[in-house]
Design an enzyme around this catalytic site. Sequence first.
Site, PDB file in Angstrom:
ATOM      1  NE  ARG A  27      25.438 -12.652  34.044  1.00  0.00           N
ATOM      2  CZ  ARG A  27      26.724 -12.811  33.785  1.00  0.00           C
ATOM      3  NH1 ARG A  27      27.177 -13.965  33.304  1.00  0.00           N
ATOM      4  NH2 ARG A  27      27.566 -11.812  33.984  1.00  0.00           N
ATOM      5  CD  GLU A  32      -0.589   0.407   9.175  1.00  0.00           C
ATOM      6  OE1 GLU A  32      -1.671   0.398   9.791  1.00  0.00           O
ATOM      7  OE2 GLU A  32      -0.160  -0.537   8.520  1.00  0.00           O
ATOM      8  CG  PHE A  77       9.882   5.923   4.143  1.00  0.00           C
ATOM      9  CD1 PHE A  77      11.214   5.826   3.785  1.00  0.00           C
ATOM     10  CD2 PHE A  77       9.489   7.015   4.920  1.00  0.00           C
ATOM     11  CE1 PHE A  77      12.135   6.795   4.194  1.00  0.00           C
ATOM     12  CE2 PHE A  77      10.393   7.983   5.332  1.00  0.00           C
ATOM     13  CZ  PHE A  77      11.727   7.870   4.960  1.00  0.00           C
ATOM     14  CG  PHE A 134      -1.819   1.191   1.292  1.00  0.00           C
ATOM     15  CD1 PHE A 134      -3.007   1.186   0.575  1.00  0.00           C
ATOM     16  CD2 PHE A 134      -1.491   2.314   2.032  1.00  0.00           C
ATOM     17  CE1 PHE A 134      -3.859   2.284   0.605  1.00  0.00           C
ATOM     18  CE2 PHE A 134      -2.332   3.415   2.065  1.00  0.00           C
ATOM     19  CZ  PHE A 134      -3.522   3.398   1.353  1.00  0.00           C
ATOM     20  CG  ASP A 162      -9.945   4.616  11.320  1.00  0.00           C
ATOM     21  OD1 ASP A 162      -8.966   5.127  11.883  1.00  0.00           O
ATOM     22  OD2 ASP A 162     -10.982   5.255  11.041  1.00  0.00           O
ATOM     23  CB  THR A 220       4.532   7.590   2.899  1.00  0.00           C
ATOM     24  OG1 THR A 220       3.715   7.117   3.965  1.00  0.00           O
ATOM     25  CG2 THR A 220       5.573   8.549   3.453  1.00  0.00           C
ATOM     26  N   GLY A 229      25.119  -6.722  29.491  1.00  0.00           N
ATOM     27  CA  GLY A 229      26.014  -6.597  28.326  1.00  0.00           C
ATOM     28  C   GLY A 229      25.664  -7.600  27.239  1.00  0.00           C
TER      29      GLY A 229
HETATM   30  C1  LIG Z   1      10.060   1.123   7.672  1.00  0.00           C
HETATM   31  C2  LIG Z   1       8.902   1.956   7.192  1.00  0.00           C
HETATM   32  C3  LIG Z   1       7.889   1.336   6.472  1.00  0.00           C
HETATM   33  C4  LIG Z   1       6.822   2.109   5.989  1.00  0.00           C
HETATM   34  N1  LIG Z   1       5.849   1.516   5.205  1.00  0.00           N
HETATM   35  C5  LIG Z   1       4.926   2.299   4.592  1.00  0.00           C
HETATM   36  C6  LIG Z   1       4.021   1.738   3.629  1.00  0.00           C
HETATM   37  O1  LIG Z   1       4.015   0.531   3.372  1.00  0.00           O
HETATM   38  N2  LIG Z   1       3.162   2.588   2.989  1.00  0.00           N
HETATM   39  C7  LIG Z   1       3.114   3.924   3.232  1.00  0.00           C
HETATM   40  O2  LIG Z   1       2.339   4.629   2.613  1.00  0.00           O
HETATM   41  N3  LIG Z   1       3.966   4.476   4.157  1.00  0.00           N
HETATM   42  C8  LIG Z   1       4.851   3.699   4.812  1.00  0.00           C
HETATM   43  N4  LIG Z   1       5.737   4.251   5.738  1.00  0.00           N
HETATM   44  C9  LIG Z   1       5.643   5.679   6.029  1.00  0.00           C
HETATM   45  C10 LIG Z   1       5.172   5.987   7.458  1.00  0.00           C
HETATM   46  O3  LIG Z   1       3.809   5.762   7.594  1.00  0.00           O
HETATM   47  C11 LIG Z   1       5.604   7.416   7.765  1.00  0.00           C
HETATM   48  O4  LIG Z   1       7.015   7.371   7.958  1.00  0.00           O
HETATM   49  C12 LIG Z   1       4.919   7.993   8.993  1.00  0.00           C
HETATM   50  O5  LIG Z   1       3.561   8.242   8.730  1.00  0.00           O
HETATM   51  C13 LIG Z   1       5.566   9.292   9.473  1.00  0.00           C
HETATM   52  O6  LIG Z   1       5.792  10.173   8.415  1.00  0.00           O
HETATM   53  P1  LIG Z   1       7.248  10.832   8.222  1.00  0.00           P
HETATM   54  O7  LIG Z   1       8.234   9.719   8.283  1.00  0.00           O
HETATM   55  O8  LIG Z   1       7.224  11.641   6.995  1.00  0.00           O
HETATM   56  O9  LIG Z   1       7.446  11.719   9.479  1.00  0.00           O
HETATM   57  P2  LIG Z   1       6.969  13.249   9.651  1.00  0.00           P
HETATM   58  O10 LIG Z   1       5.537  13.366   9.262  1.00  0.00           O
HETATM   59  O11 LIG Z   1       7.941  14.151   8.994  1.00  0.00           O
HETATM   60  O12 LIG Z   1       7.055  13.412  11.219  1.00  0.00           O
HETATM   61  C14 LIG Z   1       8.269  13.720  11.900  1.00  0.00           C
HETATM   62  C15 LIG Z   1       7.957  13.905  13.378  1.00  0.00           C
HETATM   63  O13 LIG Z   1       7.016  14.987  13.541  1.00  0.00           O
HETATM   64  C16 LIG Z   1       5.881  14.525  14.248  1.00  0.00           C
HETATM   65  N5  LIG Z   1       4.684  15.175  13.726  1.00  0.00           N
HETATM   66  C17 LIG Z   1       4.401  15.489  12.431  1.00  0.00           C
HETATM   67  N6  LIG Z   1       3.198  16.044  12.319  1.00  0.00           N
HETATM   68  C18 LIG Z   1       2.676  16.073  13.565  1.00  0.00           C
HETATM   69  C19 LIG Z   1       1.448  16.544  14.114  1.00  0.00           C
HETATM   70  N7  LIG Z   1       0.475  17.080  13.366  1.00  0.00           N
HETATM   71  N8  LIG Z   1       1.268  16.404  15.453  1.00  0.00           N
HETATM   72  C20 LIG Z   1       2.214  15.857  16.245  1.00  0.00           C
HETATM   73  N9  LIG Z   1       3.400  15.413  15.776  1.00  0.00           N
HETATM   74  C21 LIG Z   1       3.632  15.522  14.464  1.00  0.00           C
HETATM   75  C22 LIG Z   1       5.831  13.029  14.026  1.00  0.00           C
HETATM   76  O14 LIG Z   1       5.132  12.349  15.040  1.00  0.00           O
HETATM   77  C23 LIG Z   1       7.296  12.680  14.007  1.00  0.00           C
HETATM   78  O15 LIG Z   1       7.752  12.502  15.315  1.00  0.00           O
HETATM   79  C24 LIG Z   1       6.777   3.499   6.264  1.00  0.00           C
HETATM   80  C25 LIG Z   1       7.797   4.093   7.013  1.00  0.00           C
HETATM   81  C26 LIG Z   1       8.860   3.342   7.471  1.00  0.00           C
HETATM   82  C27 LIG Z   1       9.953   4.034   8.235  1.00  0.00           C
END
Ligand SMILES: Cc1cc2nc3c(=O)[nH]c(=O)nc-3n(C[C@H](O)[C@H](O)[C@H](O)COP(=O)(O)OP(=O)(O)OC[C@H]3O[C@@H](n4cnc5c(N)ncnc54)[C@H](O)[C@@H]3O)c2cc1C
Length: 385
Positions: free
Chosen positions: A267, A363, A155, A122, A239, A125, A340
């Site tokens: 241990r 998610e 991602f 899916f 959801d 992002t 350790g």
């Molecule tokens: C290993 C991995 C697998 C993934 N797989 C998928 C996938 O299969 N499909 C897909 O579509 N996506 C996928 N993702 C994307 C993932 O859902 C996003 O990384 C996630 O939603 C966070 O977005 P971002 O990384 O851009 O962080 P950002 O949105 O840039 O957030 C950075 C920080 O700011 C905080 N922040 C941002 N906005 C707010 C707000 N309004 N209120 C409070 N805090 C906030 C966040 O909590 C976070 O701590 C994957 C990501 C990873 C790392």
Amino acid sequence: MEYFLSEQQKTIKSLARRIAEERILPVRAELDEKEEFPWAIIKDLADADMFRAFIPEEYDGLGGGCLELCLVVEELSRVCSAIAVTYAASALGIFTLLEYGTEAQKQKYLPDIASGKRLGAFALTEPTAGSDAGAIKTTAEKVEGGYLLNGTKQFITNGGEAEIYTVIALTAKNRGARGASALIVEKDTPGFTFGKKEKKMGIRSSSTRKLIFRNCLVPEENIIGREGMGFIAAMKLFDRSRPGIGSQAVGVAQGALEAAVDYARQRIQFGHPIISLPVVQDMLADMAINVEAARALVYAAARTVDSGAKNITEVSSMSKVFASDTAMKVTTDAVQICGGAGYMRDYPVEKMMRDAKITQIYEGSNQVLRNAIAIELRKRKARTE
Ligand SMILES: Cc1cc2nc3c(=O)[nH]c(=O)nc-3n(C[C@H](O)[C@H](O)[C@H](O)COP(=O)(O)OP(=O)(O)OC[C@H]3O[C@@H](n4cnc5c(N)ncnc54)[C@H](O)[C@@H]3O)c2cc1C
């Protein structure tokens, strides 16, 4: 605790545990070290009908739903979260299709997912649209014969390995999130390529890649539902799928708890097993309490999803937030109890700690989901006023 699972649910859970112990346990460290995609295990899971667990019977599934998915994910994650997420991402890839797809689309794609012949993924992002998912820029321009996709997804779990992708893109680019639509894109479609496999902190054998679309023509019949409902469909999907991340978190926490108990029993320090120290007993007891509480919440959320209830944002978000925070705390404490040795790659808990972290991020990050829960609380307050 007794969760009153049906006979079929118990069978699915114990089969998943057997595969995890017999097939995954011996290779998990090597797969992690080599960052190697677990194709052999995927085949084992397919042969054991595990991909059928969350697919309706009419499409060659076993007729289960969110709870069945969670039971499998939990057992796989207890041994290796990377494999659990690879499995779960295939479900994520077809849930939108299951909810809004036409009969022809379901007949075309679901049996292959159910048999494990093809994996799903899916893609929402993008480099400039993470938590702010409504800011996506990938376009799906209506042209003769279909939609022309242009843009980059970032991602994406199972990227490059999956063959069936649900991609959210703008069919009306001036309308923002309200102009987004969901499209099925097959792997070998011309104009669809992949970025490099990302090098990650944890869940390292799972595949995470960019999806790159350059004038990629997707047939008109591959749109899921109507134009403009892609963003709402994605939010509804999350959801339904967040208890799945919760179960990934419960599984890794359970694995870490068991490893910590085993270590603490054997241990010897100061002439006694460290499990006889009250401070270690307190830590283990708190770990066990929180793992069980997380499991109860995840199962309750999964059952709420399966009941067809409408307002599930709150319970599904709560289950993911609580379970993932628990997983991070429990795996960190497990490393602490193992001292350790726990910090060494020869022991499983350092991998579990690395693997747990992602459950707080994807998610919907836990901060964003706490916002969502607070919004639901505010709405409820407003309704009662
Ligand atoms: C290993 C991995 C697998 C993934 N797989 C998928 C996938 O299969 N499909 C897909 O579509 N996506 C996928 N993702 C994307 C993932 O859902 C996003 O990384 C996630 O939603 C966070 O977005 P971002 O990384 O851009 O962080 P950002 O949105 O840039 O957030 C950075 C920080 O700011 C905080 N922040 C941002 N906005 C707010 C707000 N309004 N209120 C409070 N805090 C906030 C966040 O909590 C976070 O701590 C994957 C990501 C990873 C790392």
